[in-house]
Design an enzyme around this catalytic site. Structure first.
Site, PDB file in Angstrom:
ATOM      1  N   ASP A  42      67.769  53.162 -74.685  1.00  0.00           N
ATOM      2  CA  ASP A  42      67.429  54.201 -75.678  1.00  0.00           C
ATOM      3  C   ASP A  42      66.837  55.426 -74.972  1.00  0.00           C
ATOM      4  O   ASP A  42      66.537  56.435 -75.615  1.00  0.00           O
ATOM      5  CB  ASP A  42      66.512  53.659 -76.779  1.00  0.00           C
ATOM      6  N   SER A  43      66.739  55.357 -73.638  1.00  0.00           N
ATOM      7  CA  SER A  43      66.454  56.573 -72.856  1.00  0.00           C
ATOM      8  C   SER A  43      67.545  57.606 -73.134  1.00  0.00           C
ATOM      9  O   SER A  43      67.376  58.793 -72.867  1.00  0.00           O
ATOM     10  CB  SER A  43      66.402  56.254 -71.358  1.00  0.00           C
ATOM     11  N   ASP A  57      70.073  48.611 -75.932  1.00  0.00           N
ATOM     12  CA  ASP A  57      68.711  48.680 -76.452  1.00  0.00           C
ATOM     13  C   ASP A  57      68.726  48.737 -77.963  1.00  0.00           C
ATOM     14  O   ASP A  57      69.481  49.525 -78.550  1.00  0.00           O
ATOM     15  CB  ASP A  57      68.039  49.977 -75.964  1.00  0.00           C
ATOM     16  N   LYS A  89      68.359  44.430 -75.952  1.00  0.00           N
ATOM     17  CA  LYS A  89      67.018  44.449 -75.335  1.00  0.00           C
ATOM     18  C   LYS A  89      66.026  44.931 -76.384  1.00  0.00           C
ATOM     19  O   LYS A  89      66.326  45.891 -77.113  1.00  0.00           O
ATOM     20  CB  LYS A  89      66.999  45.375 -74.118  1.00  0.00           C
ATOM     21  N   GLU A 141      61.680  45.686 -76.931  1.00  0.00           N
ATOM     22  CA  GLU A 141      60.421  45.894 -76.211  1.00  0.00           C
ATOM     23  C   GLU A 141      59.308  45.060 -76.840  1.00  0.00           C
ATOM     24  O   GLU A 141      59.255  44.921 -78.063  1.00  0.00           O
ATOM     25  CB  GLU A 141      60.049  47.392 -76.240  1.00  0.00           C
ATOM     26  N   GLU A 183      58.573  46.939 -66.582  1.00  0.00           N
ATOM     27  CA  GLU A 183      58.527  48.384 -66.325  1.00  0.00           C
ATOM     28  C   GLU A 183      57.084  48.848 -66.081  1.00  0.00           C
ATOM     29  O   GLU A 183      56.157  48.451 -66.806  1.00  0.00           O
ATOM     30  CB  GLU A 183      59.118  49.166 -67.529  1.00  0.00           C
TER      31      GLU A 183
HETATM   32  O1  KIV Z   1      65.948  52.845 -72.144  1.00  0.00           O
HETATM   33  C1  KIV Z   1      66.018  52.596 -70.926  1.00  0.00           C
HETATM   34  O2  KIV Z   1      66.685  53.268 -70.151  1.00  0.00           O
HETATM   35  C2  KIV Z   1      65.276  51.430 -70.453  1.00  0.00           C
HETATM   36  C3  KIV Z   1      65.234  51.221 -68.970  1.00  0.00           C
HETATM   37  C4  KIV Z   1      64.345  52.217 -68.368  1.00  0.00           C
HETATM   38  C5  KIV Z   1      64.859  49.861 -68.623  1.00  0.00           C
HETATM   39  O3  KIV Z   1      64.738  50.721 -71.207  1.00  0.00           O
END
Ligand code: KIV
Length: 303
Positions: A59-60, A98, A128, A130, A197
């Site tokens: 989600d970056s 994510d 994924k 968090e 992280e």
């Molecule tokens: O969203 C993302 O890119 C991440 C990575 C930094 C692990 O969660």
């Protein structure tokens, strides 16, 4: 119009696909797992063809591609859209998506429904989420629904407001114990891997040694089972100074800037396109065309 050459069809044998099992095998064999984010078809193809083990549609995306200030505004539809594009490109790597902020926080029922969409509609092999112990029950629910889960603890960007900014986590003894307990809780709940992280190297090493599932570090030192970076950090495409852990492998910004300036100048000076970059009429059609133009030209009568 521009044509992207899509992958050849079924004639070629696809390479073996990475799975949660093959990632675990790498941990057991002490072979480092490489992982990188990707958000679109061309970057995902490059990453996959480079032989990276795991691709994360992070989600970056919100910050490095969509221009949001943080990851919180990223929507489920945006993540699904980009995951589909990446899934069309990835043949080899293990594909993780994510779940964005808000898509697994309100109710377990919604979380499972949303998680299923990443697998069923978008082609991810895992999602994924968090958070640590507080997400353990949800990890179990998702796993029971055949949605494999990668955990993510330490500096969790979706908690930016509760963390009071992006800060390295696990720096006190108490916090270290909490993060170790988080990792254990995620593993017991069925997580297939955990992203660590923004935490001290020593803590990440300890969690990695204690875990039976792979740990993938970012800003967590070299002792994790694998490493992940954000694609745009690797190529200097974030318009900001890199974080301590983000090694730049190429200056994509300078590369693009110089090509763009060259293109701008070529257009301004009539250097682009050249005759060789233009389409032409055939000789036959050209002659006919010139004759027709000639015939249509108004004649000036002589007095
Ligand atoms: O969203 C993302 O890119 C991440 C990575 C930094 C692990 O969660």
């Amino acid at each position: 119009m521009s044509v992207t050459q899509l992958r050849p069809g079924t004639a070629s044998t696809p390479p073996p696909r990475a799975t949660s099992g093959s990632l675990l095998q790498k941990k057991l064999a002490r072979q480092p797992i490489s992982a990188l984010t990707a958000y679109d078809y061309p970057s995902a193809r490059l990453v996959d063809e480079a032989g990276i083990d795991m691709v994360l549609v992070g989600d970056s995306l919100g910050m490095v591609v969509l221009g949001y200030e943080n990851t919180l505004p990223v929507t489920l539809d945006e993540m699904l859209h980009h995951t589909r594009a990446v899934a069309r490109a990835v043949r080899r790597a293990f594909l993780v998506a994510d779940m964005p902020y808000g898509s697994y926080h309100a109710s377990p029922r919604d979380a499972v429904r949303n998680g299923l969409r990443f697998i069923k509609e978008a082609g991810a092999q895992a999602v994924k989420i968090e958070g640590g112990s507080s997400r353990a029950r949800l990890v179990r629910r998702l796993t029971e629904a055949e949605v494999p889960v990668v955990g993510h603890i330490g500096l969790t960007p979706q908690s930016v407001h509760s963390m009071g900014g992006y800060r390295v986590q696990g720096t006190s003894l108490d916090a270290m114990h909490r993060l170790s307990a988080d990792a254990r809780a995620l593993e017991e709940a069925g997580a297939i891997a955990i992203v660590l992280e923004g935490m001290p190297r020593e803590l990440a090493a300890e969690i990695t040694a204690e875990s039976s599932i792979p740990t993938i570090g970012i800003g967590a030192g070299p002792d994790c089972d694998g490493q992940i970076l954000v694609f745009h950090d690797l190529f200097n495409l974030t318009f900001s100074p890199p974080a301590k852990f983000a090694r730049r492998y190429a200056d994509g910004a300078a590369f693009f800037a110089s090509a763009l300036a060259q293109y701008r100048d070529d257009v301004a000076t009539h250097n682009f396109p050249s005759d060789a970059e233009s389409y032409h009429l055939s000789r036959e059609v050209k002659l006919g065309f010139e004759a027709a133009m000639e015939a249509a030209r108004p004649r000036v009568r002589k007095a």
